[in-house]
Design a protein around this motif. Structure first.
Motif, PDB file in Angstrom:
ATOM      1  N   GLU A 113      54.495  38.844  37.224  1.00 32.82           N
ATOM      2  CA  GLU A 113      53.709  38.603  36.008  1.00 32.82           C
ATOM      3  C   GLU A 113      52.506  39.568  35.957  1.00 32.82           C
ATOM      4  O   GLU A 113      52.240  40.188  34.937  1.00 32.82           O
ATOM      5  CB  GLU A 113      53.235  37.137  36.042  1.00 32.82           C
ATOM      6  N   ASN A 114      51.815  39.678  37.077  1.00 36.77           N
ATOM      7  CA  ASN A 114      50.563  40.441  37.103  1.00 36.77           C
ATOM      8  C   ASN A 114      50.678  41.727  37.917  1.00 36.77           C
ATOM      9  O   ASN A 114      51.589  41.883  38.725  1.00 36.77           O
ATOM     10  CB  ASN A 114      49.436  39.578  37.679  1.00 36.77           C
ATOM     11  N   LYS A 169      54.420  39.529  45.187  1.00 34.06           N
ATOM     12  CA  LYS A 169      54.207  38.641  44.030  1.00 34.06           C
ATOM     13  C   LYS A 169      53.418  39.286  42.897  1.00 34.06           C
ATOM     14  O   LYS A 169      53.125  38.645  41.889  1.00 34.06           O
ATOM     15  CB  LYS A 169      53.552  37.336  44.491  1.00 34.06           C
ATOM     16  N   ASN A 170      53.051  40.546  43.077  1.00 32.55           N
ATOM     17  CA  ASN A 170      52.427  41.325  41.998  1.00 32.55           C
ATOM     18  C   ASN A 170      53.141  42.667  41.888  1.00 32.55           C
ATOM     19  O   ASN A 170      53.785  43.111  42.835  1.00 32.55           O
ATOM     20  CB  ASN A 170      50.945  41.595  42.295  1.00 32.55           C
ATOM     21  N   ASN A 171      53.000  43.305  40.740  1.00 35.42           N
ATOM     22  CA  ASN A 171      53.406  44.708  40.618  1.00 35.42           C
ATOM     23  C   ASN A 171      52.219  45.564  41.044  1.00 35.42           C
ATOM     24  O   ASN A 171      51.082  45.088  41.057  1.00 35.42           O
ATOM     25  CB  ASN A 171      53.764  45.038  39.168  1.00 35.42           C
ATOM     26  N   THR A 202      45.403  41.881  37.548  1.00 37.06           N
ATOM     27  CA  THR A 202      44.680  40.811  38.241  1.00 37.06           C
ATOM     28  C   THR A 202      43.423  41.338  38.941  1.00 37.06           C
ATOM     29  O   THR A 202      42.387  40.704  38.919  1.00 37.06           O
ATOM     30  CB  THR A 202      45.618  40.028  39.185  1.00 37.06           C
ATOM     31  N   TYR A 203      43.518  42.534  39.539  1.00 36.07           N
ATOM     32  CA  TYR A 203      42.317  43.165  40.097  1.00 36.07           C
ATOM     33  C   TYR A 203      42.578  44.643  40.345  1.00 36.07           C
ATOM     34  O   TYR A 203      43.736  45.086  40.306  1.00 36.07           O
ATOM     35  CB  TYR A 203      41.833  42.469  41.372  1.00 36.07           C
ATOM     36  N   MET A 204      41.492  45.393  40.579  1.00 37.34           N
ATOM     37  CA  MET A 204      41.617  46.824  40.823  1.00 37.34           C
ATOM     38  C   MET A 204      40.929  47.172  42.137  1.00 37.34           C
ATOM     39  O   MET A 204      39.827  46.709  42.414  1.00 37.34           O
ATOM     40  CB  MET A 204      40.946  47.589  39.671  1.00 37.34           C
ATOM     41  N   LYS A 310      46.407  35.044  38.613  1.00 37.99           N
ATOM     42  CA  LYS A 310      45.516  36.114  38.147  1.00 37.99           C
ATOM     43  C   LYS A 310      44.065  35.758  38.477  1.00 37.99           C
ATOM     44  O   LYS A 310      43.606  34.660  38.184  1.00 37.99           O
ATOM     45  CB  LYS A 310      45.692  36.304  36.636  1.00 37.99           C
ATOM     46  N   LEU A 311      43.353  36.678  39.119  1.00 44.96           N
ATOM     47  CA  LEU A 311      41.996  36.385  39.575  1.00 44.96           C
ATOM     48  C   LEU A 311      41.026  36.226  38.405  1.00 44.96           C
ATOM     49  O   LEU A 311      41.140  36.916  37.396  1.00 44.96           O
ATOM     50  CB  LEU A 311      41.476  37.505  40.491  1.00 44.96           C
TER      51      LEU A 311
END
Ligand SMILES: [Zn+2]
Length: 409
Positions: A113-114, A169-171, A202-204, A310-311
């Protein structure tokens, strides 16, 4: 005979496979990017282009999908400034005085998703000039620490995140930014012209100068205040590292652009040194063992955050904001890519004069006191006229309408 043939074939297949997955070390990547042949990777130069092509090839070899606007590349044009107090400006019209920079973007799709953005700028100062601290004429500024180190670490993480037991669980979107040294141009352009849905970021994570871990193992981590979960995660995974935390999402590197787009950010930095912005920032001075430690640390943070939704984003007091030679500051981040009349605000610091006066992101400052503001230079000039405690009428343009507010410095 048959057994031998099968064995031989198996060996052949195995060895082919091995050449294909042979990983490039961080040391090899730094050595290529900081080699004299790339002449300091000045934004817009042929040498920077060569560096971009090298990174694109590395992305391809790592199996990342192209996620620029032209394969792995995302081009942007800008007008370089020859005024030391004025940053370069983004422009949409290409003329003789414009230059082109290009971000290099690769994507690891886990059908999640994120997406986590992992970035590092690859441009540097070329032969010197503005921003160089070298006073003895022109020389190649190799920028091994600034920021071949960050790019090499990003590539290393891209490799690690493809492995079987890696967090999935993230891209992951990997971006090598151009134009950082000219004023965060590449990251600013990406955030305003994203190639993925930034609402799903979600974050960088930003790595800028991660090649000089000192004997005390001190690593500065900026942006820990930009999401409520960061403090705990940053400290819990520290291991042998001494973490110097900084809350602020605003700092002198590309994470700032993402923070200003309401994305939680962490920036990793092993610290200043005497070779900073000098030709002596060379490969042989990089602490590669230290880079391994920092890279493992960042990987463990990614792993730790893998199962999180998502944070949440949090605004920070931007204590690291620096405006030298002024008695007062407005507490804003100017939009360096704005080429219209005035100074457009790209971000507002908490508890500072601009925020207290009700100024907002997107407002364009056109007058301060008796001084017209037409661009960054006149903005800085007028700012230098005021004293702490002074109250000044400031005219801004909001949605095309002029509004006057009282600002107390
Ligand atoms: Zn840098």
């Amino acid at each position: 005979m048959r057994t031998i043939l099968v064995l031989f074939l198996a060996m052949l297949v195995f060895s082919c496979k091995e050449t294909k997955v042979k990983s490039v070390t961080m040391k090899e990547d730094v050595a290529v990017l900081a080699n004299d042949s790339l002449k300091g990777r000045k934004t817009g130069s042929e040498d920077e282009k060569k560096a971009a092509e090298y990174i694109a090839k590395r992305f391809k070899d790592l199996g990342l999908q192209p996620k620029g606007t032209d394969g792995y590349f995302q081009k942007f044009t800008f007008k370089a400034s020859n005024n030391p107090h004025q940053e370069a400006e983004f422009t949409s019209e290409a003329t003789d005085s414009t230059q082109t920079g290009e971000n290099v973007i690769g994507y690891l799709d886990n059908n999640a998703e994120n997406t986590v953005v992992i970035g590092a700028h690859y441009d540097h100062m070329g032969m010197g000039g503005e921003g160089s601290l070298y006073r003895e004429g022109e020389a190649i500024h190799n920028g091994a620490d600034d920021n071949a180190s960050g790019v090499a670490m990003m590539l290393h993480l891209a490799d690690s995140l493809q492995k079987k037991d890696s967090p999935k669980k993230n891209n992951y979107l990997f971006i090598a930014f151009s134009g950082e040294e000219e004023g965060l141009l590449g990251s600013n352009y990406f955030v305003k012209n994203p190639t993925i849905d930034t609402k799903k970021v979600t974050y960088m994570l930003n790595m800028d100068m991660v090649g000089r871990l000192n004997s005390e193992n001190t690593l500065a981590v900026y942006g820990v205040g930009t999401s409520p979960i960061f403090k705990q995660v940053v400290n819990a995974n520290a291991g042998d590292l001494n973490i110097a935390e900084n809350e602020s999402g605003v700092g002198p590197s590309d994470h700032t652009s993402f923070y200003l787009a309401d994305i939680p950010v962490l920036h990793f930095f092993t610290g200043q040194h005497e070779d900073y912005h000098k030709p002596s920032d060379d490969t042989e001075k990089v602490n590669f063992e230290g880079m391994e430690t920092v890279s493992n640390y960042i990987f463990s943070i990614i792993k730790d955050l893998d199962s999180q939704p998502k944070l949440a984003f949090k605004k920070t007091k931007n204590e690291s904001e620096v405006v030298p030679d002024f008695k007062v500051t407005l507490g804003v981040v100017p939009d360096y890519l704005f080429s219209g009349k005035g100074m457009r605000i790209d971000g507002i610091s908490e508890d500072r004069p601009a925020q207290k006066a009700g100024l907002q992101k997107g407002d364009i400052v056109i007058k301060m006191g008796d001084y017209e503001v037409t661009d960054m230079m006149s903005y800085m000039k007028s700012l230098s006229k005021f004293e702490k405690g002074q109250t000044v009428n400031v005219t801004i343009e909001r949605n095309g309408e002029p509004i006057m507010v009282e600002v107390t410095f």
